[in-house]
Design a protein around this motif. Structure first.
Motif, short mmCIF file in Angstrom:
data_model
loop_
_atom_site.label_atom_id
_atom_site.label_comp_id
_atom_site.label_asym_id
_atom_site.label_seq_id
_atom_site.Cartn_x
_atom_site.Cartn_y
_atom_site.Cartn_z
N THR A 167 114.72 -81.35 4.23
CA THR A 167 114.33 -80.38 3.30
C THR A 167 114.75 -78.98 3.48
OG1 THR A 167 112.31 -80.34 4.52
CG2 THR A 167 112.26 -81.88 3.19
N PHE B 194 109.70 -80.01 -6.33
CA PHE B 194 110.57 -80.91 -5.35
C PHE B 194 110.18 -82.36 -5.40
CE2 PHE B 194 107.32 -78.39 -3.24
CZ PHE B 194 106.67 -79.57 -2.29
N TRP C 168 117.95 -83.36 -0.20
CA TRP C 168 116.48 -83.25 0.28
C TRP C 168 115.81 -84.31 0.96
CZ3 TRP C 168 112.26 -80.23 -0.12
CH2 TRP C 168 111.09 -80.67 -0.08
#
Length: 201
Positions: A60, A40, A56
């Motif tokens: 998150t 990520f 994101w």
């Protein structure tokens, strides 16, 4: 900094709530997690997958908790309780990034295809309802409203299991569309709604 990264990794590997999602064609949040969950922090997400990147950046947990897009007590009043432009987030504020128009990555499908729902908690289903966006609707420039959808089907009941599939038959669709699925769980009045981006060949 390190503690934040470790906490994020733990959230990814042990979800706070175990429920479910459409995994094929992948819902927006599930697809972002399946592609980027193990890396990520890779800056490539911004350029290679900008819609996942903006999700994101916005929150998150949208990606980490891909299985928890649920609301309780709707009593079947899906349209009345879900405003236009909020369908892809199931009207959940922290998931609002999923409603944004843009170049979401799409799964290639034919006119007839199957939907696979993964149910981590084995809730069962009273039914699934499936819709597809109308021909001419552009998910790259328009948010999704109820008037943008064509109704496809409602299934029967499913006994509790970890995976469910049902078949869809369509005609006349080409290009990028949104598949919109509602899951009415059986264990209580709990409703999930998801958007999956599909590309009809």
């Amino acid at each position: 900094m390190l503690s934040a990264v470790v906490a994020g990794a733990l959230t990814w590997s042990v979800p706070a709530q175990a429920h479910g999602s459409v995994v094929d064609p992948a819902s927006r949040a599930y697809r972002c997690w399946s592609v980027w969950g193990s890396h990520f922090q890779d800056p490539a997400m911004q350029t290679e997958d900008p819609m996942c990147w903006q999700a994101w950046q916005a929150n998150t947990n949208t990606m980490w908790n891909w299985m928890s897009a649920l609301r309780n007590g709707l009593a079947g009043q899906f349209q009345a309780q879900t405003p236009d432009g909020k369908l892809c987030s199931n009207n959940i504020a922290e998931n609002d990034s999923l409603n944004r128009a843009g170049a979401w990555k799409a799964t290639d499908v034919g006119s007839n295809f199957s939907v696979h729902v993964h149910d981590q908690a084995s809730h069962g289903a009273d039914y699934f309802k499936a819709y597809v966006s109308k021909q001419g609707y552009d998910p790259e420039t328009q948010t999704l409203g109820w008037g943008n959808l064509d109704y496809l089907t409602q299934t029967g009941r499913y006994a509790p299991a970890t995976d469910y599939t049902f078949d869809l038959s369509t005609s006349g669709y080409t290009g990028h569309h949104v598949l919109f699925v509602i899951w009415q769980a059986s264990h209580m009045d709990q409703t999930y709604m998801w958007c999956s981006d599909v590309n009809f060949g």
